[in-house]
Design an enzyme around this catalytic site. Structure first.
Site, PDB file in Angstrom:
ATOM      1  N   SER A  95       1.057 -30.328   0.951  1.00  0.00           N
ATOM      2  CA  SER A  95       0.457 -31.299   0.040  1.00  0.00           C
ATOM      3  C   SER A  95       0.419 -30.783  -1.393  1.00  0.00           C
ATOM      4  O   SER A  95       1.445 -30.512  -1.991  1.00  0.00           O
ATOM      5  CB  SER A  95      -0.937 -31.671   0.549  1.00  0.00           C
ATOM      6  OG  SER A  95      -1.484 -32.735  -0.163  1.00  0.00           O
ATOM      7  N   ASP A 229       1.066 -36.392  -5.665  1.00  0.00           N
ATOM      8  CA  ASP A 229       1.038 -34.985  -5.281  1.00  0.00           C
ATOM      9  C   ASP A 229       2.303 -34.644  -4.517  1.00  0.00           C
ATOM     10  O   ASP A 229       3.192 -35.482  -4.342  1.00  0.00           O
ATOM     11  CB  ASP A 229      -0.220 -34.650  -4.481  1.00  0.00           C
ATOM     12  CG  ASP A 229      -0.227 -35.265  -3.087  1.00  0.00           C
ATOM     13  OD1 ASP A 229       0.463 -36.279  -2.890  1.00  0.00           O
ATOM     14  OD2 ASP A 229      -0.922 -34.745  -2.201  1.00  0.00           O
ATOM     15  N   ASP A 233       0.958 -38.397  -0.697  1.00  0.00           N
ATOM     16  CA  ASP A 233      -0.123 -39.187  -0.102  1.00  0.00           C
ATOM     17  C   ASP A 233      -1.316 -39.367  -1.042  1.00  0.00           C
ATOM     18  O   ASP A 233      -2.301 -40.006  -0.689  1.00  0.00           O
ATOM     19  CB  ASP A 233      -0.573 -38.611   1.247  1.00  0.00           C
ATOM     20  CG  ASP A 233      -1.174 -37.213   1.151  1.00  0.00           C
ATOM     21  OD1 ASP A 233      -1.220 -36.654   0.038  1.00  0.00           O
ATOM     22  OD2 ASP A 233      -1.597 -36.678   2.193  1.00  0.00           O
TER      23      ASP A 233
END
Length: 436
Positions: A95, A229, A233
Site C-alpha cells: 500500500s 496511494d 485503494d
C-alpha cells in the site's frame, strides 16, 4: 494473536519479515483454508512484487489451484474480480509503505479474511509438514480483470467532465488504469507519479506526499487534483486553491449526495475513531447518523456488511462505496466525486462549507519498541489528557498494524491545547521507548 497478519494482510520488509517461503505457503494454504479452486493474483510496482507473486502462484498451483495472473493492477480490481467471480484473490502490495516493504492481501469472494481464516493460514505457514505434489494447477492471463472493472466504471453512466483535472498515481498500481479511464472521461487532464521503476512507489508522491499534486494544481490552475496511494485503494484530494480535502470531507460530500438522492441506506455513515469531531458534528446537522469503528478498513467493512450501510471509510482516504465494491478504491471515489461536481455545478469548498473541522494532529513515532505503550508513565499521561478533554476532545494512541510506528492522534477545539497535550504524550512515549 496473529503472528503474520496485521490490520491489512501480511506486511513487512521483503526478505526480513516477509519472504518467498511465506508467500509460497500462503498460496498452498488457500485450498484447505478457503476451499480455493481458482485464484487471481495482482501486484503493485515494487521490485519485489514478481518474486512474491510467483511464489504465491507456485504454492497455489502445487495444490492444483488454477491461477490467473493479472499483473500490475490496483487492489480494488483484484477485490472486484474476486467478488464477481466468487473466487479467491491475492494482491501483492504494501500500500502506502516504502518500496522496501511488501505485503499479501487476501480476498475471499471479494471480502477480507475472517480472523479465524487468518489464523488457519498462519498455522499452515508455520507447519513443517511437506506436501506431495501430484497435480499442478493451470495458469491463465488476466486481461479479464481489467475488462470487468471497465464495466463497473461504465455502469456509473458518466458524462464527459469539463473540469481541469490532475492526478497522482504514486508510481504505483493504478498508473495505467487511471490514465486510460480519466483521459477518456475528462476533456483536460494531467498525470504525475506515472513512471514506476520498482523503487519509487510512494516516493515523494501520492496520497502520503501531497506536495506534488498541490504544485501541479497551482501550476496548471486546475479545478481539482486527485492523489492515490501505491496500491490504488486510497485517495486524497486537492481543491483549486491548493487546500487538502481529506477522507472525512470526501465521505461528507459523497454521503450528503447519496442522501439527497435517497441512496444512503438508513441515513448512516461509518467512520473510525480517527475521524475529525468537526465532520461528525456536521453529519449530525445533516440528519446523518455516524457509527464509529476501530481503525482499519476491515472494521469499517464489517460494520457496512452487518448493517447494510452504503458508505464508510477513514480520514486517510480509504473509502468504501458498498454499492460497488467491498474495498476502498481511490479511482472509483475520484470518478464519483467528479460526477458530483459536474451534476451540482459547485466547487469542493462550496460542498464542504458547512463543515468546521476541529484542530487534529497525528504524530508517528518510529520504533520497534511497541511495548512502550504499556509503560505506566505513558498510561498515566494518556489518562490525564483524556480526563481534561472529556467529551470536548479525542485521544487515540495505538501501535500501527502495518509499520513499526506508534501513532498518537489528538483533537480538541483549540490549537494551543492540542500542541500542549501532544507534546506531553509524545515526549513520554519517546522516553519510555528509549529505555526499553
Amino acid at each position: 494473536m496473529a503472528k503474520y497478519f496485521g490490520t491489512d494482510g501480511i506486511r513487512g520488509r521483503y526478505g526480513i519479515e516477509l519472504n518467498n517461503s511465506i508467500a509460497f505457503k500462503l498460496g498452498q494454504s488457500l485450498k484447505s483454508v478457503l476451499g480455493t479452486e481458482r485464484l487471481v493474483i495482482g501486484m503493485d510496482t515494487r521490485e519485489s512484487g514478481s518474486e512474491l507473486l510467483y511464489s504465491v502462484a507456485s504454492g497455489a498451483q502445487s495444490m492444483k489451484i488454477d491461477v490467473m495472473i493479472a499483473g500490475v493492477v490496483s487492489t480494488p480490481l483484484i477485490s472486484h474480480y474476486s467478488k464477481e467471480k466468487g473466487i479467491t484473490g491475492v494482491m501483492i502490495t504494501a500500500s502506502h509503505n516504502p518500496y522496501t516493504d511488501n505485503g499479501l492481501k487476501v480476498f475471499n469472494k471479494g471480502n477480507k479474511l475472517l480472523e479465524s481464516e487468518e489464523l488457519a493460514i498462519e498455522k499452515h505457514i508455520d507447519d513443517k509438514e511437506k506436501f506431495n505434489i501430484t497435480n499442478i494447477g493451470k495458469t491463465y492471463s488476466g486481461e479479464e480483470v481489467l475488462d470487468l472493472y471497465a464495466d463497473l466504471i461504465e455502469s456509473l453512466d458518466l458524462e464527459e467532465i469539463d473540469l481541469k483535472v490532475g492526478y497522482d498515481s504514486a508510481n504505483g498500481a493504478n498508473y495505467l488504469i487511471a490514465k486510460g479511464i480519466i483521459e477518456e472521461l475528462c476533456i483536460e487532464s494531467y498525470q504525475i507519479g506515472n513512471t514506476p521503476d520498482g523503487k519509487n512507489i510512494n516516493l515523494n508522491c501520492g496520497s502520503t506526499h501531497l506536495e506534488s499534486i498541490k504544485e501541479l494544481v497551482i501550476e496548471k490552475k486546475l479545478d481539482i487534483g486527485l492523489s492515490f496511494d501505491g496500491d490504488g485503494d486510497r485517495i486524497l484530494v486537492i481543491d483549486q486553491d491548493g487546500d487538502e480535502i481529506d477522507g472525512d470531507l470526501l465521505i461528507y460530500i459523497l454521503a450528503t449526495y447519496l442522501k439527497e438522492n435517497n441512496r444512503l441506506n438508513k441515513d448512516t455513515v461509518v467512520l473510525t475513531q480517527m475521524s475529525n469531531l468537526g465532520v461528525i458534528k456536521a453529519f449530525e446537522k445533516q440528519g446523518i447518523n455516524v457509527v464509529l469503528t476501530g481503525v482499519g478498513d476491515k472494521y469499517v467493512l464489517e460494520e457496512l456488511n452487518n448493517n447494510d450501510y452504503s458508505i464508510g471509510g477513514e480520514n486517510s482516504g480509504h473509502i468504501i462505496l458498498k454499492e460497488f465494491l467491498n474495498t476502498g478504491d481511490g479511482l472509483l471515489v475520484g470518478i464519483y466525486l467528479l460526477k458530483i461536481l459536474k451534476e451540482k455545478g459547485l466547487t469542493l469548498k462550496e460542498l464542504t462549507k458547512d463543515v468546521k473541522m476541529w484542530p487534529q494532529q497525528m504524530v508517528n513515532i518510529r520504533t520497534y519498541k511497541k511495548e512502550a505503550l504499556e509503560d505506566e508513565r505513558v498510561l498515566k499521561v494518556i489518562q490525564e489528557v483524556k480526563n481534561i478533554l472529556k467529551d470536548d476532545g479525542k485521544v487515540l494512541v495505538r501501535a500501527s498494524g502495518t509499520e513499526p510506528l506508534l501513532r498518537v492522534t489528538l483533537s480538541c477545539e483549540l490549537q494551543e491545547d492540542l500542541d500542549k497535550y501532544m507534546d506531553m504524550i509524545v515526549s513520554t512515549i519517546k522516553k519510555a521507548a528509549e529505555e526499553k
